[in-house]
Design an enzyme around this catalytic site. Structure first.
Site, short mmCIF file in Angstrom:
data_model
loop_
_atom_site.label_atom_id
_atom_site.label_comp_id
_atom_site.label_asym_id
_atom_site.label_seq_id
_atom_site.Cartn_x
_atom_site.Cartn_y
_atom_site.Cartn_z
N HIS A 68 0.82 -1.22 0.00
CA HIS A 68 0.00 0.00 0.00
C HIS A 68 0.85 1.27 0.00
O HIS A 68 0.31 2.36 -0.21
CB HIS A 68 -0.94 0.03 1.22
CG HIS A 68 -1.90 -1.10 1.26
ND1 HIS A 68 -2.72 -1.44 0.19
CD2 HIS A 68 -2.18 -2.01 2.25
CE1 HIS A 68 -3.45 -2.48 0.52
NE2 HIS A 68 -3.14 -2.86 1.76
N ALA A 69 2.15 1.13 0.24
CA ALA A 69 3.03 2.32 0.25
C ALA A 69 3.27 2.78 -1.19
O ALA A 69 3.58 1.97 -2.06
CB ALA A 69 4.35 1.98 0.93
#
Length: 297
Positions: free
Chosen positions: A119-120
């Site tokens: 998700h980064a």
């Protein structure tokens, strides 16, 4: 020959025993792999360098993490307290996936006991993901000419939105995410191939769908694969919405790994998410990745 597996004691950060994220799973997984003779020894990674991180993340974001100067809203979005052990864990776990990718080149297959922080994105973290280790490692391989066409197979229950955003204009990386349609993130990004699954999907339909799309991907010409083996697809996961059994996860891992291994394409396996209501079961489920890989080495 033994399966090369990367691990570091610093994968377990000090975030408090009452935190929603089961951080102790990393230490317990390492112990499980040794106790069950899946591995004898681990490869120890170094903290990922600024230069290597900077190919997937902005200078400002990296500095804000390292200096602990990230603003409160950005810290809240990540979900971890920004303390020294979290900073260290993020650097070492990312270095772990870089090391595992190099080992996969040498041995054909290798795993990290962490990773899959999908998700980064370039400018920030989210959803318990500080640095996107797979994106960092993919850039590392491309920059050095170790790979030319990389496939990311993301089978976490949540969409790999960080990878799809980081690589949206990169023709050398193909992002494939097969995930729960109604789960986090609320606003999905666009991968090269997104497969959205309905709530409460069970083993047979899941495996059938996966087989179909693996056959489609086999028509492409990849020379390296990252596999994000999230076990939050399990029926007893706190954050999952699917109904996949232990056996379904085992079949899934074997299917993916055998598919690429049989074609002599190097594959690097990373953990992905897992938030099972039963902690011991969670550790066992994560170990299925390493067990499936160990059979083929």
């Amino acid at each position: 020959m033994e399966l090369p597996v990367v691990n570091h004691k610093d994968y377990v950060a000090k975030i408090g025993d009452d935190h929603k994220f089961p951080i102790n799973k990393f230490g317990e997984l390492a112990k499980y792999l040794i106790d069950h003779k899946i591995v004898k020894n681990f490869y120890n990674p170094l903290a990922c360098s600024f230069e290597t991180l900077n190919r997937a993340h902005s200078k400002n974001y990296i500095n804000d993490i390292k200096n602990k100067t990230l603003d409160e809203n950005a810290i809240k979005k990540i979900g971890f307290p920004l303390v020294d052990s979290v900073v260290q864990r993020s650097l070492v776990a990312t270095g772990g996936t870089v090391l595992a990718s190099k080992l996969a080149l040498n041995y054909g297959i290798a795993c990290n006991t962490a990773g899959g922080s999908h998700h980064a994105n370039y400018d920030g973290g989210a959803g318990y993901c500080v640095f996107n280790d797979v994106a960092v490692a993919a850039h590392y391989l491309l920059d050095r000419g170790f790979a030319n066409r990389i496939l990311i197979v993301d089978l976490d229950v949540h969409q790999g939105n960080g990878n799809s955003e980081i690589f949206k204009d990169n023709k050398h990386v193909f992002t494939f995410s097969m995930h729960s349609k109604t789960n986090y993130p609320a606003k999905k990004s666009i991968s090269d191939l997104d497969i959205e699954l309905q709530d409460n999907l069970e083993d047979d339909a899941y495996i059938k769908t996966l087989k179909f799309y693996l056959n489609e991907l086999n028509n492409e010409n990849f020379d390296f694969v990252f596999y994000i083996a999230g076990v939050d697809i399990h029926f007893n996961d706190r954050l999952g919405k699917l109904k996949i059994s232990d056996e379904g996860i085992k079949k899934r891992d074997e299917l993916v790994i055998e598919n690429f291994s049989s074609k002599r394409i190097p594959i690097c396996g990373v953990l992905g998410g897992g938030y099972n209501k039963d902690f011991n079961k969670l550790v066992e489920l994560h170990s299925l990745l390493h067990q499936s890989c160990a059979k083929l080495i």
